[in-house]
Design a protein around this motif. Structure first.
Motif, PDB file in Angstrom:
ATOM      1  N   GLN A  44     -43.993 -59.271 -25.838  1.00 48.67           N
ATOM      2  CA  GLN A  44     -44.242 -58.981 -25.074  1.00 48.67           C
ATOM      3  C   GLN A  44     -43.618 -57.017 -25.856  1.00 48.67           C
ATOM      4  OE1 GLN A  44     -44.306 -61.979 -24.113  1.00 48.67           O
ATOM      5  NE2 GLN A  44     -46.011 -62.002 -23.918  1.00 48.67           N
ATOM      6  N   PHE A  55     -32.416 -50.330 -25.145  1.00 46.96           N
ATOM      7  CA  PHE A  55     -32.118 -51.945 -24.164  1.00 46.96           C
ATOM      8  C   PHE A  55     -30.670 -52.290 -24.410  1.00 46.96           C
ATOM      9  CE2 PHE A  55     -37.229 -52.991 -24.880  1.00 46.96           C
ATOM     10  CZ  PHE A  55     -36.676 -51.922 -22.900  1.00 46.96           C
ATOM     11  N   GLN A  69     -45.110 -56.138 -16.865  1.00 47.41           N
ATOM     12  CA  GLN A  69     -45.727 -57.011 -17.443  1.00 47.41           C
ATOM     13  C   GLN A  69     -45.291 -58.432 -17.492  1.00 47.41           C
ATOM     14  OE1 GLN A  69     -44.589 -59.560 -20.341  1.00 47.41           O
ATOM     15  NE2 GLN A  69     -42.998 -58.991 -20.372  1.00 47.41           N
ATOM     16  N   ARG A  80     -28.145 -50.776 -22.740  1.00 43.30           N
ATOM     17  CA  ARG A  80     -27.245 -51.013 -21.274  1.00 43.30           C
ATOM     18  C   ARG A  80     -26.740 -52.681 -21.142  1.00 43.30           C
ATOM     19  NH1 ARG A  80     -31.450 -47.742 -18.241  1.00 43.30           N
ATOM     20  NH2 ARG A  80     -30.097 -48.796 -15.751  1.00 43.30           N
ATOM     21  N   ASP A 129     -32.719 -57.927 -25.394  1.00 39.40           N
ATOM     22  CA  ASP A 129     -32.017 -56.492 -25.301  1.00 39.40           C
ATOM     23  C   ASP A 129     -31.244 -56.007 -26.154  1.00 39.40           C
ATOM     24  OD1 ASP A 129     -32.476 -56.287 -22.910  1.00 39.40           O
ATOM     25  OD2 ASP A 129     -30.959 -55.972 -21.991  1.00 39.40           O
ATOM     26  N   CYS A 140     -26.935 -67.754 -29.662  1.00 40.31           N
ATOM     27  CA  CYS A 140     -27.182 -68.307 -28.916  1.00 40.31           C
ATOM     28  C   CYS A 140     -28.940 -68.519 -29.753  1.00 40.31           C
ATOM     29  CB  CYS A 140     -27.709 -68.937 -27.340  1.00 40.31           C
ATOM     30  SG  CYS A 140     -28.850 -67.664 -26.774  1.00 40.31           S
ATOM     31  N   PHE A 141     -29.249 -69.891 -29.961  1.00 36.93           N
ATOM     32  CA  PHE A 141     -30.573 -69.835 -30.276  1.00 36.93           C
ATOM     33  C   PHE A 141     -30.801 -69.755 -31.834  1.00 36.93           C
ATOM     34  CE2 PHE A 141     -32.161 -68.775 -26.620  1.00 36.93           C
ATOM     35  CZ  PHE A 141     -32.014 -69.520 -25.872  1.00 36.93           C
ATOM     36  N   THR A 194     -39.751 -61.734 -27.753  1.00 36.64           N
ATOM     37  CA  THR A 194     -40.932 -62.167 -27.806  1.00 36.64           C
ATOM     38  C   THR A 194     -42.194 -61.417 -27.626  1.00 36.64           C
ATOM     39  OG1 THR A 194     -40.797 -61.040 -25.930  1.00 36.64           O
ATOM     40  CG2 THR A 194     -39.404 -62.683 -26.172  1.00 36.64           C
ATOM     41  N   ILE A 235     -42.190 -65.915 -29.438  1.00 36.63           N
ATOM     42  CA  ILE A 235     -40.887 -66.108 -28.881  1.00 36.63           C
ATOM     43  C   ILE A 235     -39.848 -65.193 -29.437  1.00 36.63           C
ATOM     44  CG2 ILE A 235     -39.318 -67.484 -27.424  1.00 36.63           C
ATOM     45  CD1 ILE A 235     -41.115 -69.251 -26.609  1.00 36.63           C
ATOM     46  N   ARG A 241     -32.961 -63.711 -14.197  1.00 35.83           N
ATOM     47  CA  ARG A 241     -32.020 -62.688 -15.398  1.00 35.83           C
ATOM     48  C   ARG A 241     -32.250 -61.728 -15.869  1.00 35.83           C
ATOM     49  NH1 ARG A 241     -30.640 -64.384 -20.630  1.00 35.83           N
ATOM     50  NH2 ARG A 241     -32.001 -63.703 -22.131  1.00 35.83           N
ATOM     51  N   TYR A 242     -31.208 -60.832 -16.383  1.00 31.72           N
ATOM     52  CA  TYR A 242     -31.520 -59.180 -16.450  1.00 31.72           C
ATOM     53  C   TYR A 242     -31.335 -58.820 -17.636  1.00 31.72           C
ATOM     54  CZ  TYR A 242     -29.959 -58.365 -12.102  1.00 31.72           C
ATOM     55  OH  TYR A 242     -29.753 -57.757 -10.668  1.00 31.72           O
ATOM     56  N   GLN A 243     -32.859 -58.221 -17.650  1.00 32.94           N
ATOM     57  CA  GLN A 243     -32.813 -57.916 -19.352  1.00 32.94           C
ATOM     58  C   GLN A 243     -33.551 -56.622 -19.693  1.00 32.94           C
ATOM     59  OE1 GLN A 243     -32.087 -59.423 -22.910  1.00 32.94           O
ATOM     60  NE2 GLN A 243     -31.947 -60.379 -21.117  1.00 32.94           N
ATOM     61  N   GLY A 244     -33.100 -56.100 -20.455  1.00 33.51           N
ATOM     62  CA  GLY A 244     -34.127 -54.466 -20.781  1.00 33.51           C
ATOM     63  C   GLY A 244     -33.663 -53.467 -19.568  1.00 33.51           C
ATOM     64  N   CYS A 245     -32.803 -53.933 -19.856  1.00 37.32           N
ATOM     65  CA  CYS A 245     -32.234 -52.851 -18.408  1.00 37.32           C
ATOM     66  C   CYS A 245     -32.065 -53.297 -17.055  1.00 37.32           C
ATOM     67  CB  CYS A 245     -32.141 -51.228 -18.461  1.00 37.32           C
ATOM     68  SG  CYS A 245     -32.159 -50.913 -20.054  1.00 37.32           S
ATOM     69  N   MET A 263     -37.111 -74.823 -24.258  1.00 33.62           N
ATOM     70  CA  MET A 263     -36.215 -76.209 -24.701  1.00 33.62           C
ATOM     71  C   MET A 263     -36.095 -76.272 -23.653  1.00 33.62           C
ATOM     72  SD  MET A 263     -34.100 -74.803 -27.085  1.00 33.62           S
ATOM     73  CE  MET A 263     -34.454 -72.911 -27.882  1.00 33.62           C
ATOM     74  N   GLN A 315     -43.054 -68.475 -21.644  1.00 37.51           N
ATOM     75  CA  GLN A 315     -42.677 -66.932 -22.079  1.00 37.51           C
ATOM     76  C   GLN A 315     -41.681 -66.135 -21.095  1.00 37.51           C
ATOM     77  OE1 GLN A 315     -44.101 -66.527 -24.956  1.00 37.51           O
ATOM     78  NE2 GLN A 315     -42.923 -64.569 -25.091  1.00 37.51           N
ATOM     79  N   ARG A 325     -26.192 -57.190 -21.457  1.00 36.10           N
ATOM     80  CA  ARG A 325     -25.265 -57.932 -20.458  1.00 36.10           C
ATOM     81  C   ARG A 325     -24.296 -58.494 -21.861  1.00 36.10           C
ATOM     82  NH1 ARG A 325     -26.266 -59.277 -14.843  1.00 36.10           N
ATOM     83  NH2 ARG A 325     -26.556 -57.762 -14.001  1.00 36.10           N
ATOM     84  N   GLU A 348     -27.945 -64.062 -27.857  1.00 42.49           N
ATOM     85  CA  GLU A 348     -26.404 -63.824 -27.458  1.00 42.49           C
ATOM     86  C   GLU A 348     -27.329 -64.373 -25.730  1.00 42.49           C
ATOM     87  OE1 GLU A 348     -23.607 -60.419 -26.356  1.00 42.49           O
ATOM     88  OE2 GLU A 348     -23.459 -60.273 -28.604  1.00 42.49           O
ATOM     89  N   PRO A 349     -25.981 -65.763 -24.922  1.00 43.01           N
ATOM     90  CA  PRO A 349     -26.826 -66.516 -24.374  1.00 43.01           C
ATOM     91  C   PRO A 349     -27.301 -65.645 -23.080  1.00 43.01           C
ATOM     92  CG  PRO A 349     -24.995 -67.111 -24.651  1.00 43.01           C
ATOM     93  CD  PRO A 349     -24.636 -66.417 -25.247  1.00 43.01           C
ATOM     94  N   SER A 350     -26.986 -64.661 -22.950  1.00 38.70           N
ATOM     95  CA  SER A 350     -27.774 -63.735 -21.788  1.00 38.70           C
ATOM     96  C   SER A 350     -28.503 -61.779 -22.282  1.00 38.70           C
ATOM     97  CB  SER A 350     -26.512 -63.135 -20.682  1.00 38.70           C
ATOM     98  OG  SER A 350     -25.679 -62.727 -21.517  1.00 38.70           O
ATOM     99  N   ALA A 351     -28.121 -62.303 -23.369  1.00 38.98           N
ATOM    100  CA  ALA A 351     -29.289 -60.835 -23.946  1.00 38.98           C
ATOM    101  C   ALA A 351     -30.050 -61.564 -25.379  1.00 38.98           C
ATOM    102  CB  ALA A 351     -28.521 -59.891 -24.958  1.00 38.98           C
ATOM    103  N   GLY A 352     -31.039 -61.048 -25.087  1.00 37.99           N
ATOM    104  CA  GLY A 352     -32.037 -61.902 -26.610  1.00 37.99           C
ATOM    105  C   GLY A 352     -32.712 -61.103 -26.983  1.00 37.99           C
ATOM    106  N   TYR A 378     -34.924 -69.671 -23.869  1.00 39.49           N
ATOM    107  CA  TYR A 378     -34.188 -70.853 -22.784  1.00 39.49           C
ATOM    108  C   TYR A 378     -36.392 -71.878 -22.646  1.00 39.49           C
ATOM    109  CZ  TYR A 378     -30.530 -68.913 -22.336  1.00 39.49           C
ATOM    110  OH  TYR A 378     -29.267 -68.279 -22.622  1.00 39.49           O
ATOM    111  N   GLY A 384     -38.993 -66.880 -22.609  1.00 36.09           N
ATOM    112  CA  GLY A 384     -38.235 -66.992 -23.832  1.00 36.09           C
ATOM    113  C   GLY A 384     -37.490 -67.966 -23.636  1.00 36.09           C
TER     114      GLY A 384
END
Ligand SMILES: Cc1cc2nc3c(=O)[nH]c(=O)nc-3n(C[C@H](O)[C@H](O)[C@H](O)COP(=O)(O)OP(=O)(O)OC[C@H]3O[C@@H](n4cnc5c(N)ncnc54)[C@H](O)[C@@H]3O)c2cc1C
Lengths: 347, 496
Positions: free
Chosen positions: B463, B175, A251, B178, B169, B199-200, B461, B457, A239-243, A313, A305, B180, B163-167, A310, A308
């Motif tokens: 975090q 964030f 963390q 950059r 972010d 999503c969600f 989140t 979450i 998973r990519y997130q936060g650049c 689910m 956690q 996705r 979005e499915p690939s950006a939560g 997912y 996230g």
């Protein structure tokens, strides 16, 4: 992910883990979610039969009784591996195997002969809390659908093996526990402890059964922790997130490291408490149980956690880990009581 | 837990005990505190009459049928105005702000956070319209909600940023720059065409209107991030799937699909480019205190069930007579109280900053306008025009400041993660003490445990919320920028 435990396994233990892991991949992984949601669908019985074929339904019985004669630690390893696929199914196997083991130790083996074929299971109704000429086991994994229920009478001397249909037995399947669901946990009452016992176990052997139960639950917890660690690690790399890859965030790395540390600690304590010669110190089993179960609880929560949204689910299987982990902490005794018993044992 | 419906006076007394500062506030604004107590009492009655008898059953039904939605429970909430709690009185709503809504959420969640979140997510969908000050949308969409509510017809709203690939972010400007992203918005004549997925989305499958964010320029997502109000009847909009969740099942979460979905210009909320700064940040500043309250309510509900369990004799002995249980209850009560203070503190800081715009004299004075004038096409057009939007932005700038709303956002993040962690702590500890004891109390606490996890979450989140707190209140690199009177707000980490 190779942990310290894996490096310390002997050849036979390694082969055992591989073979159980094969069972998990072939049988459990596909149905784990279904049997959690529909425990009575028949898939549990099918899986049980397949487990019997690979020797998981008579793991502790002696060779003469058609069993695998596994030592305690090997049994723990097997349970951990099964639990990675389904902790509830592992709880069913634990309950069944210990019921048979207790009967054999009590010289009541004939009672369990019908159960080694693998088409039906027995359940260990423990702890059995005395009251009113009989007693109650409030939470028995494998209770629902069991062919035989095995009780250790209060005091631990006598052992009873009854069918759910027998006089004096009242079995109530628990409606909706959130954990160990596919084991169809049941509350069992038995009012005829005055009747003839199937055999005599003796106090020492009863303590041994208790120790094995504790280590068994600890091993199930370790399966949860391992699964949480591995799935979270894989996910964090994908998973990519936060650049960045999620695993690139400090963390997240800390969470994963904590999960691994807890699993390692639990592994070490279970290994140590299981010993080599099958004789236990009950206090060590309790400590191992509490530590391993706490680790499973925290690893499964962190595992969700890291995933996230997912993780929340049902498709991802992470949430099931945290539901089952909570039951590891609670069974057979509430966690604080287990801890208090450590001191009582030592005293 | 059923305890009988309290009177408004009893609720007021309880609020004074839980949050002594309210007593001070009551001296200056007695009517305001009376209104808070009345709403909380309504929530308690709603719980008692409609939710508690059904919550466990709904949880089980929705586990099997995840698309299940208890419309009747929503309808039962209409007479309490639960769909218009935060809608300004100008357009017929209750006119509550963050404090009122948070208190309502705590109360409702002490019975069932799944049901409560239907109203929570609905309010979340309304929030961008309030904080972006898009008055023309108040006069149309929000008025529709209040009017229909009076007729007994629920109009539900939702908010879709994930979005499915950006939560994570899409919850933070740095964030986002950059991320996705899968959603896009393309400017066309008379509006925008949306493509992609969200999503969600809580209430996503049942909402009539959803606030949806998308980048107009992929290369400048943050600067071009824009909020659109999408009607579920619009062509190209569909519900792709409804998620199967561990908890809060009464409130469905859905994946939404946009395929060449045309959204007219008048459905753009604020200006193009204001979707993140200030849109999303202000929305989250408004909504995270209530999420802290949701979590506090879950913890409180679990605590109440646990107390009942502890006070019931088992084998001749009450668990509460054990010191282990006494210590646990003391810890639980403390954590619950601390998270309550955290969310009320955050909610107050929101109400005292951006909230002042909503209750300020200018908007209040508009209430004297006759309906024919207020809801006339001319007035709507004026507020929908560029001039109208700038006027509202000017109003916001006059009432509050970037520093004040940044503080509110930081406090809200704190309340959110303190609450979420408390809910997990309390529910988990309660179950530890109960062992495998299968009783009614346990069924409720297990549900609360599953429900609680979500509060760590959603809305970012825990975090991310810690990072937000660090960046905004400690490091100072993240700041909410109010929409400029001339031109949109800036983006990035906000330090000009
Ligand atoms: C039931 C449910 C309802 C929801 N309702 C809504 C809704 O109504 N509307 C809506 O828009 N969204 C909604 N959400 C989405 C929710 O807000 C997101 O799930 C949340 O923001 C997390 O995003 P993610 O799931 O993509 O996790 P990710 O962002 O992929 O995070 C995965 C993990 O990585 C960590 N991580 C990510 N980035 C960083 C970073 N930069 N630094 C450190 N750690 C990081 C996270 O903390 C987390 O542990 C809902 C989610 C759920 C589960």
């Amino acid at each position: 992910m190779e942990l310290t435990r894996d490096l310390l396994l002997g050849e036979e233990q390694r082969m055992l883990v591989e073979s159980v892991s094969g069972f998990r991949a072939d049988v459990l992984d596909d149905i784990a979610r279904d049997i959690d949601e529909e425990p009575t669908s028949g898939k549990v019985a099918d899986a049980f039969e397949r487990a019997a074929r690979v020797g998981l339904a008579a793991s502790l019985l002696s060779d003469g009784a058609g069993g695998q004669e596994m030592d305690v630690y090997s049994f723990c390893l097997a349970l951990t591996e099964v639990s990675r696929g389904s902790a509830g199914f592992a709880a069913l196997l634990l309950s069944h195997n210990l019921a048979l083991y207790a009967l054999e130790m009590a010289g009541a083996w004939k009672e369990s002969e019908e159960l080694t074929g693998g088409s039906s299971w027995a359940a260990l109704a423990w702890p059995f809390i005395a009251g009113g000429g009989g007693g109650l086991a409030p939470f028995v994994p494998g209770g629902g659908g069991a062919r035989r229920l095995v009780f250790l009478a209060p005091g631990g001397e006598d052992i009873f093996s009854v069918s759910p249909a027998d006089e004096g037995v009242a079995l109530s399947e628990l409606g909706f526990p959130m954990g160990f669901r596919c084991s169809r946990p049941a509350g069992v009452e038995y009012s005829r402890v005055g009747a003839a016992a199937a055999g005599t176990l003796g106090l020492e052997a009863a303590r041994q059964v208790e120790g094995m139960l504790l280590l068994g639950v600890a091993s199930i917890a370790l399966g949860i922790s391992r699964q949480a660690c591995e799935k979270a690690y894989e996910y964090a790399r994908e998973r990519y997130q936060g650049c960045d890859q999620v695993i690139g965030h400090q963390q997240v790395r800390l969470m994963l490291a904590r999960m691994i540390a807890g699993t390692e600690a639990g592994d070490a304590l279970v290994r140590q408490a299981a010993g080599g010669d099958g004789s236990f110190r009950l206090a060590s089993c309790r400590v191992a149980k509490v530590v391993a179960c706490d680790a499973a609880m925290s690893a499964s929560l962190d595992g969700v956690q890291v995933h996230g949204g997912y993780g929340y689910m049902r498709d991802y299987g992470m949430e099931r880990l945290m539901r089952d982990a909570k039951y590891c902490q609670a069974y057979p005794w509430a966690r604080p009581n287990e801890l208090l018993a450590v001191l009582t044992d030592l005293e | 837990m059923a305890a009988g419906v309290p009177t408004t006076a009893e609720v007021r007394e309880r609020l004074f005990v839980d949050f002594p500062m309210l007593q001070e506030i009551a001296r200056r604004r007695p009517l305001y505190v009376e209104k808070l107590a009345r709403v909380v009492r309504d929530c308690a009655e709603y719980n008692e009459r409609y939710v508690l008898p059904r919550a466990l059953e709904i949880d089980r039904v929705a586990e099997k049928d995840h698309e299940y939605f208890a419309w009747d429970l929503v309808e039962a909430g209409l007479k309490y105005n639960f769909l218009s709690l935060i809608i300004p009185t100008l357009v017929g709503g209750v006119g509550g702000l963050a404090v009122l809504f948070s208190l309502a959420m705590e109360e409702m969640c002490s019975a069932c956070p799944g049901v409560a979140n239907i109203f929570g997510a609905h309010a979340l969908g309304i929030a961008p319209l309030l904080v972006a000050g898009s008055l023309q949308h108040w006069l149309t969409f929000l008025r529709e909600v209040t009017e229909k509510e009076k007729q007994g017809k629920p109009v539900i709203m939702a908010l879709a940023i994930t979005e499915p690939s950006a939560g994570t972010d899409v919850e933070e400007p740095f964030f986002l720059s950059r991320a996705r992203l899968s959603m896009s918005a393309k400017k066309v004549s008379g509006g925008y065409v949306l493509n992609g997925r969200k999503c969600f989305i809580s209430n996503g499958s049942v909402a009539k209107y959803t606030w949806v964010t998308a980048a107009v320029e992929r290369s400048r997502p943050c600067e071009s991030w824009t909020g659109f109000l999408v009607d579920s009847d619009m062509e190209g909009f569909s519900v792709a799937r409804v998620e199967e969740k561990m908890g809060q099942r009464a409130c469905p979460a859905a994946e939404l699909a946009f395929e060449d979905c045309f959204v007219p210009d008048e459905n753009v909320v604020g200006f193009e480019g204001e979707g993140m700064q200030p849109g999303t940040l202000l929305t989250l500043a408004a909504s995270r205190a209530p999420v802290g309250a949701i979590a506090t309510g879950i913890a409180r509900g679990a605590y109440q069930w646990f107390s009942r369990w502890a006070d019931t004799a088992r084998n001749g002995r009450k668990p509460a007579s054990d010191q282990r249980v006494q210590m646990a209850m003391a810890d639980m009560k403390t954590r619950i109280q601390l998270s309550r203070w955290a969310y009320l503190n955050a909610a107050l800081s929101f109400d005292n900053s951006l909230g002042k715009v909503m209750t300020g004299p200018l908007l209040k004075s508009m209430e004297v306008l006759p309906g024919q004038v207020l809801y006339s096409e001319v007035v709507r057009r004026v507020f929908g025009s560029s001039f109208g939007k700038r006027f509202v932005n000017a109003l916001i700038a006059a009432y509050t400041s970037s520093d004040a709303v940044t503080r509110a956002m930081a406090n809200a993040s704190m309340a959110k993660f303190v609450g979420g962690d408390t809910a997990m702590y309390v529910t988990s500890l309660a179950l530890e003490h109960m062992g495998t004891d299968q009783c009614e109390e346990r069924a409720w606490i297990e549900k609360a445990f599953r429900d609680a996890k979500l509060t760590q979450i959603y809305e970012g989140t825990n975090q991310l919320n810690r990072l937000t707190l660090y960046m905004s209140a400690i490091e100072g690199s993240l700041k909410v920028e109010l929409a400029r009177v001339l031109g949109p707000a800036g983006c990035g980490k906000g330090v000009a």
